[in-house]
Design a protein around this motif. Structure first.
Motif, PDB file in Angstrom:
ATOM      1  N   LEU A 141       0.864  -1.180   0.000  1.00  0.00           N
ATOM      2  CA  LEU A 141       0.000   0.000   0.000  1.00  0.00           C
ATOM      3  C   LEU A 141       0.894   1.221   0.000  1.00  0.00           C
ATOM      4  N   THR A 142       0.537   2.231  -0.777  1.00  0.00           N
ATOM      5  CA  THR A 142       1.368   3.425  -0.837  1.00  0.00           C
ATOM      6  C   THR A 142       0.594   4.644  -0.369  1.00  0.00           C
ATOM      7  N   LEU A 143       1.309   5.533   0.280  1.00  0.00           N
ATOM      8  CA  LEU A 143       0.794   6.836   0.717  1.00  0.00           C
ATOM      9  C   LEU A 143       1.623   7.899   0.024  1.00  0.00           C
ATOM     10  N   ASP A 144       0.966   8.916  -0.484  1.00  0.00           N
ATOM     11  CA  ASP A 144       1.656   9.990  -1.192  1.00  0.00           C
ATOM     12  C   ASP A 144       1.743  11.211  -0.287  1.00  0.00           C
ATOM     13  N   SER A 145       2.948  11.718  -0.067  1.00  0.00           N
ATOM     14  CA  SER A 145       3.128  12.873   0.818  1.00  0.00           C
ATOM     15  C   SER A 145       2.378  14.097   0.309  1.00  0.00           C
ATOM     16  N   GLY A 146       2.144  14.170  -0.991  1.00  0.00           N
ATOM     17  CA  GLY A 146       1.437  15.304  -1.559  1.00  0.00           C
ATOM     18  C   GLY A 146      -0.015  15.394  -1.126  1.00  0.00           C
ATOM     19  N   ARG A 147      -0.539  14.337  -0.539  1.00  0.00           N
ATOM     20  CA  ARG A 147      -1.933  14.335  -0.095  1.00  0.00           C
ATOM     21  C   ARG A 147      -2.092  14.810   1.349  1.00  0.00           C
ATOM     22  N   PHE A 148      -0.998  15.171   1.983  1.00  0.00           N
ATOM     23  CA  PHE A 148      -1.043  15.680   3.349  1.00  0.00           C
ATOM     24  C   PHE A 148      -0.803  17.183   3.332  1.00  0.00           C
ATOM     25  N   ASN A 149      -1.692  17.945   3.967  1.00  0.00           N
ATOM     26  CA  ASN A 149      -1.451  19.383   4.104  1.00  0.00           C
ATOM     27  C   ASN A 149      -0.311  19.625   5.072  1.00  0.00           C
ATOM     28  N   ALA A 150      -0.298  18.857   6.127  1.00  0.00           N
ATOM     29  CA  ALA A 150       0.764  18.919   7.132  1.00  0.00           C
ATOM     30  C   ALA A 150       0.973  17.505   7.633  1.00  0.00           C
ATOM     31  N   LEU A 151       2.082  17.284   8.282  1.00  0.00           N
ATOM     32  CA  LEU A 151       2.370  15.951   8.796  1.00  0.00           C
ATOM     33  C   LEU A 151       2.724  16.078  10.274  1.00  0.00           C
ATOM     34  N   GLY A 152       1.680  16.227  11.089  1.00  0.00           N
ATOM     35  CA  GLY A 152       1.853  16.348  12.525  1.00  0.00           C
ATOM     36  C   GLY A 152       1.528  15.048  13.227  1.00  0.00           C
ATOM     37  N   GLU A 176       5.581   7.707  -0.228  1.00  0.00           N
ATOM     38  CA  GLU A 176       6.225   8.290  -1.403  1.00  0.00           C
ATOM     39  C   GLU A 176       6.553   9.762  -1.215  1.00  0.00           C
ATOM     40  N   ALA A 177       7.690  10.144  -1.718  1.00  0.00           N
ATOM     41  CA  ALA A 177       8.073  11.550  -1.898  1.00  0.00           C
ATOM     42  C   ALA A 177       8.052  12.362  -0.610  1.00  0.00           C
ATOM     43  N   ALA A 178       8.726  11.887   0.408  1.00  0.00           N
ATOM     44  CA  ALA A 178       8.860  12.685   1.628  1.00  0.00           C
ATOM     45  C   ALA A 178       9.601  13.969   1.270  1.00  0.00           C
ATOM     46  N   PRO A 179       9.031  15.133   1.606  1.00  0.00           N
ATOM     47  CA  PRO A 179       9.626  16.398   1.163  1.00  0.00           C
ATOM     48  C   PRO A 179      10.942  16.752   1.874  1.00  0.00           C
ATOM     49  N   THR A 180      11.132  16.228   3.086  1.00  0.00           N
ATOM     50  CA  THR A 180      12.358  16.539   3.840  1.00  0.00           C
ATOM     51  C   THR A 180      12.859  15.288   4.538  1.00  0.00           C
ATOM     52  N   PRO A 181      14.139  15.258   4.897  1.00  0.00           N
ATOM     53  CA  PRO A 181      14.655  14.123   5.670  1.00  0.00           C
ATOM     54  C   PRO A 181      13.942  13.977   7.025  1.00  0.00           C
ATOM     55  N   GLU A 182      13.552  15.094   7.625  1.00  0.00           N
ATOM     56  CA  GLU A 182      12.851  15.036   8.917  1.00  0.00           C
ATOM     57  C   GLU A 182      11.498  14.339   8.761  1.00  0.00           C
ATOM     58  N   THR A 183      10.808  14.643   7.668  1.00  0.00           N
ATOM     59  CA  THR A 183       9.530  13.986   7.396  1.00  0.00           C
ATOM     60  C   THR A 183       9.741  12.496   7.204  1.00  0.00           C
ATOM     61  N   ALA A 184      10.733  12.127   6.420  1.00  0.00           N
ATOM     62  CA  ALA A 184      11.021  10.711   6.174  1.00  0.00           C
ATOM     63  C   ALA A 184      11.320   9.986   7.480  1.00  0.00           C
ATOM     64  N   LEU A 185      12.085  10.617   8.362  1.00  0.00           N
ATOM     65  CA  LEU A 185      12.416   9.993   9.643  1.00  0.00           C
ATOM     66  C   LEU A 185      11.174   9.847  10.527  1.00  0.00           C
ATOM     67  N   ALA A 186      10.332  10.872  10.573  1.00  0.00           N
ATOM     68  CA  ALA A 186       9.102  10.814  11.387  1.00  0.00           C
ATOM     69  C   ALA A 186       8.190   9.707  10.877  1.00  0.00           C
TER      70      ALA A 186
END
Length: 194
Positions: A141-152, A176-186
């Motif tokens: 299953l894939t999630l696209d980071s572009g579908r999140f307004n924010a990632l809290g 998919e496509a984490a915009p920053t390394p911090e997002t990818a780690l979270a």
């Protein structure tokens, strides 16, 4: 690991797409889906896939497979993929509408199944309709980071819940496509596999 195969170019089709009718838009999307496969087939055949040991994630939109004419043209492109796609290829189904009957989903996927090892499905973070996927070859299953307004914290909690449900069904989750390394780690901390 997995390679996500995409079209990358210097131009833009935004102007064409903005003026396309709904029928033309479906045709444009199907043509892009087919172009991705044709480009992948050409490049993978040229390299012999000797250095590509990871999985290939090849996207296709639901409408491309749901429309018989568009699907037939897409299948013709799939026939040009090298034989190794049966071992390493994963078809990535995008934009499937909610409520597609299980029988229709199986019918659509059976057309592309001979060309790929498995199937991935892009889902919303609060996806609950796992029963409809039972018995399919959907393993990712894939999630696209572009579908999140924010990632809290609320979004990460939802992601962790999806990962838990997927794990119980022996599926994996790909972000998919984490915009920053911090997002990818979270996101990784919430249990996402890729």
């Amino acid at each position: 690991s997995a390679y996500r195969i995409e079209l990358v170019g210097s131009g833009s089709v935004d102007d064409e797409v903005a003026f396309a009718s709904p029928d033309q838009f479906g045709q444009i999307v199907a043509d892009l889906d087919r172009l991705i496969v044709e480009t992948a087939a050409r490049d993978l055949t040229a390299t012999g896939m000797l250095h590509l040991k990871a999985m290939m994630l090849i996207p296709v939109h639901y409408e491309t497979l749901a429309n018989k004419l568009l699907r037939d043209r897409y299948v013709q492109a799939l026939k040009r993929l090298p034989p190794s796609s049966k071992r390493r290829g994963i078809v990535h189904l995008l934009d499937m509408p909610a409520g597609v009957p299980q029988s229709r989903l199986f019918q659509i996927l059976s057309v592309v199944a001979p060309f790929f090892r498995s199937t991935a499905l892009r889902v919303p973070v609060r996806f609950q309709d796992f029963d409809r996927l039972a018995g399919s070859k959907i393993g990712l299953l894939t999630l696209d980071s572009g579908r999140f307004n924010a990632l809290g914290k609320p979004e990460l909690t939802d992601i962790a819940a999806l990962v838990g449900q997927a794990r119980r069904r022996r599926m994996r989750v790909f972000f998919e496509a984490a915009p920053t390394p911090e997002t990818a780690l979270a996101v990784k901390r919430s249990g996402v596999h890729y």
